[in-house]
Structures are given as C-alpha cells and as structure tokens.
Design a protein around this motif. Structure first.
Motif, short mmCIF file in Angstrom:
data_model
loop_
_atom_site.label_atom_id
_atom_site.label_comp_id
_atom_site.label_asym_id
_atom_site.label_seq_id
_atom_site.Cartn_x
_atom_site.Cartn_y
_atom_site.Cartn_z
N ASP A 188 -11.10 -26.53 -18.10
CA ASP A 188 -10.61 -27.81 -17.65
C ASP A 188 -10.36 -27.60 -16.13
OD1 ASP A 188 -9.59 -30.52 -17.53
OD2 ASP A 188 -7.61 -29.70 -18.26
N CYS A 189 -10.89 -28.70 -15.60
CA CYS A 189 -11.15 -28.77 -13.93
C CYS A 189 -10.42 -30.12 -13.42
CB CYS A 189 -12.48 -28.53 -13.35
SG CYS A 189 -12.99 -26.85 -13.55
N PHE A 190 -9.73 -30.02 -12.47
CA PHE A 190 -8.87 -31.30 -12.08
C PHE A 190 -8.38 -31.12 -10.78
CE2 PHE A 190 -6.25 -28.52 -14.62
CZ PHE A 190 -4.98 -28.15 -13.91
N GLY A 191 -8.04 -32.36 -10.07
CA GLY A 191 -7.72 -32.53 -8.59
C GLY A 191 -6.23 -31.71 -8.75
N ARG A 192 -5.68 -31.16 -7.95
CA ARG A 192 -4.38 -30.64 -8.10
C ARG A 192 -3.20 -31.50 -7.86
NH1 ARG A 192 -4.58 -25.51 -4.17
NH2 ARG A 192 -2.21 -25.48 -4.97
N PHE A 193 -3.55 -32.46 -6.79
CA PHE A 193 -2.59 -33.47 -6.69
C PHE A 193 -3.07 -34.98 -6.88
CE2 PHE A 193 -2.36 -29.73 -3.59
CZ PHE A 193 -1.05 -29.33 -4.06
N ALA A 194 -2.30 -36.00 -6.87
CA ALA A 194 -2.67 -37.29 -7.07
C ALA A 194 -3.66 -37.89 -6.34
CB ALA A 194 -1.46 -38.29 -7.02
N ALA A 195 -3.62 -37.54 -5.09
CA ALA A 195 -4.71 -37.96 -4.38
C ALA A 195 -6.06 -37.28 -4.41
CB ALA A 195 -4.32 -37.69 -2.68
N CYS A 244 -9.53 -24.98 -11.82
CA CYS A 244 -9.93 -24.84 -12.92
C CYS A 244 -9.32 -23.89 -13.93
CB CYS A 244 -11.53 -24.56 -12.86
SG CYS A 244 -12.38 -25.58 -12.13
N ARG A 245 -8.91 -24.25 -15.19
CA ARG A 245 -8.20 -23.34 -16.12
C ARG A 245 -9.09 -22.93 -17.43
NH1 ARG A 245 -1.69 -24.67 -16.33
NH2 ARG A 245 -1.43 -24.58 -13.98
N ALA A 246 -8.83 -21.78 -17.87
CA ALA A 246 -9.57 -21.32 -19.02
C ALA A 246 -8.68 -21.62 -20.03
CB ALA A 246 -10.08 -19.87 -18.78
N LYS A 252 -2.60 -16.82 -20.40
CA LYS A 252 -1.60 -17.00 -19.35
C LYS A 252 -2.04 -17.63 -18.15
CE LYS A 252 1.55 -13.62 -21.21
NZ LYS A 252 0.55 -13.41 -22.70
N HIS A 253 -1.57 -18.50 -17.40
CA HIS A 253 -2.00 -19.33 -16.13
C HIS A 253 -0.83 -18.74 -15.24
CE1 HIS A 253 -4.01 -22.06 -19.12
NE2 HIS A 253 -5.15 -21.49 -18.45
N ASP A 254 -1.37 -18.11 -14.14
CA ASP A 254 -0.60 -17.49 -13.16
C ASP A 254 -1.09 -18.04 -11.89
OD1 ASP A 254 0.67 -16.22 -10.98
OD2 ASP A 254 1.82 -14.93 -12.66
N LYS A 255 -0.63 -18.92 -11.19
CA LYS A 255 -1.13 -19.24 -9.82
C LYS A 255 -0.94 -18.34 -8.71
CE LYS A 255 -0.23 -24.29 -10.65
NZ LYS A 255 0.21 -25.49 -10.24
N LYS A 256 0.12 -17.44 -8.71
CA LYS A 256 0.14 -16.36 -7.90
C LYS A 256 -1.01 -15.33 -7.92
CE LYS A 256 3.37 -12.98 -6.11
NZ LYS A 256 5.09 -12.38 -6.45
N ASP A 257 -1.09 -15.08 -9.24
CA ASP A 257 -1.90 -13.73 -9.52
C ASP A 257 -3.41 -14.42 -9.86
OD1 ASP A 257 -0.13 -11.99 -9.01
OD2 ASP A 257 0.63 -11.97 -11.08
#
Length: 269
Positions: A188-195, A244-246, A252-257
């Motif tokens: 799944d891929c998407f814009g991170r913010f509303a804009a 983009c997330r698998a 586990k989704h970790d933005k830091k790592d």
C-alpha cells in the motif's frame, strides 16, 4: 623465537579451522528469529540514487529535461535520463534466469526459485519508466520489494478478518478483498500528509498491488526478487512525501527502523 612463533601461528590456524567448521557452507549460521535481522524485512526502493546523493530518498524530476542521454553508462547523475538508466540497470538483473523456473503458484515444486515476469509491470517495465517528459508531464515509476532474508516465508493476511488490521487503509482492505489471489504479500502506498494525498495520483503495476508467495523463501543463489511498480503523477512544484507499506501476517511497521515500510519524496520541478 622461531619455534615459539611457529607454534603460536599453528595454534591460531587450528582455532581458525575449528571456527570454520561451525559455519555452514550453504546458508547463514543464524537465520530468522535467531539472527540479528529477524523476520521483519524492510521494504526496498528502486532505482537507487546516484552515488553523490546515496543517502537521499528524494526523486527530483525536471519537466523540461527531455534529454534521453544519461550522464554516463551507469546513470551517475541527476538528469531524468539518469534515473531511467539506473532503473534500467536494476531491471536488467531479471534477464538472468539461470537456475530459476517458471512457477504456477505457491504450491509449485520450485517455490522459492521462480522467474519473475517483468511484463506484469506494464508501462513501468518499459524504458524510460516515466522519467522522460511526454506530453508535458512526467509519471516516474519506482519499484518496491521486500528485502531478502534467508528462509523467510511470509504468511498472508487473514482476508476474512481485515478489521483486525487497524492501521490498514480502507483502500488496501478493498484491494485484498477483491484480489483473485489472496495468498500473497500486498503493498500500500500513499501520501503521508493530507496535502500529499491531494497532490499525487498513484497507479500500481500489477493492479493487484501484490507479489505471490511462490517467490519465497529465499535460499541463496540466483534469485528474482518479486517487485511492484508504483507510478506517481505528482503536482509540479510541490514536494510529495510518500510511504509504502508491506502487508502480511504479523508484519511490524516501524518508521524509525524502516521495518516493513519505506518512505521517500518526489518533487517535479
């Protein structure tokens, strides 16, 4: 002294030989949960940046750069044609099918050693991959995949109970629900913010947004990493932040790592 150092060298070589005996020849000594890498692969992003900007994750595409000649044979530059050349180099790896087989599905006897058919990437599988202006616009394609982990064989999400995946977007749930083959890893891929969501139009190749589990597990040797192409039609002059997330069971989704996901930016100027 000669005798002393000779014995010391012999002792060192003997210890080294004993150490090598504990290391398997055909696989890593520690795998999956026993290893430092674990069982939660990151999401790889291609094409890579040029060497000068290797730490960057920003794709800067120029609307007026219609040159089809890259800076050099490796595309080590910032021209639109350089992005196309690096994408081309990445996809060239899929022409080497030594030791690989044509597989039907996840039950194939050759599971884990399957050829990846780049024709499923549609227009994103053809040069210049959207990086050269056409009709006054550019629609660059990026390629996402799971990073290789020896022996990793993902379990698909439970398509009968998608509500338990609280962070999964409704769009992703709809795609999985309508998928002909649910025995797969989805992206799944998407814009991170509303804009960002408003300024970018995203198209996936294949439309299923998935890779079959027939490509897993990776067990060494020649390997075709299955990929999904993401075509981005971005509003000129606005920096677009993408993620983009698998999706597979227990991811586990970790933005830091950067585990289970990848973040990057696209700027069309």
């Amino acid at each position: 002294y000669c005798i002393y150092y000779s014995l010391l060298a012999a002792f060192w070589l003997a210890c080294l030989q004993v150490f090598f005996l504990t290391i398997p020849d055909d696989k890593p000594r520690w795998t999956l949960k026993e290893s430092l890498i674990g069982v939660n692969p990151g999401v790889g992003l291609k094409p890579v940046m040029d060497d000068k900007h290797i730490d960057s994750s920003m794709f800067v595409i120029k609307l007026k750069d219609d040159s089809t000649d890259p800076t050099d044979s490796d595309g080590e530059g910032t021209k639109n044609a350089d992005y196309a050349r690096r994408a081309e180099k990445f996809l060239e790896k899929y022409t080497n099918s030594a030791g690989l087989r044509d597989c039907v599905d996840n039950n194939d006897v050759n599971k884990g050693s399957c050829k990846f058919d780049t024709s499923v990437l549609g227009e994103c599988g053809e040069h210049p991959y959207g990086y050269i202006p056409n009709g006054g616009e550019v629609r660059p394609c990026v390629f996402i995949k799971l990073n290789k982990i020896f022996g990793f064989d993902p379990v698909p999400v439970d398509a009968t109970d998608l509500d338990k995946y609280t962070e999964m977007s409704q769009n992703m749930k709809d795609v999985i629900t309508n998928a002909a083959d649910k025995d797969a890893v989805f992206f799944d891929c998407f814009g991170r913010f509303a804009a960002d969501k408003e300024a970018a139009e995203i198209k996936f190749f294949p439309p299923s947004q998935s890779i079959s589990r027939k490509f897993f597990p990776y067990t060494g040797g020649n390997y075709h990493s299955p990929i999904v192409a993401v075509q981005i039609n971005a509003k000129p002059g606005q920096l677009i932040h993408m993620e983009c997330r698998a999706w597979y069971e227990n991811v586990k989704h970790d933005k830091k790592d950067k585990a289970g996901l990848v973040q990057f930016e696209v700027l069309v100027e």
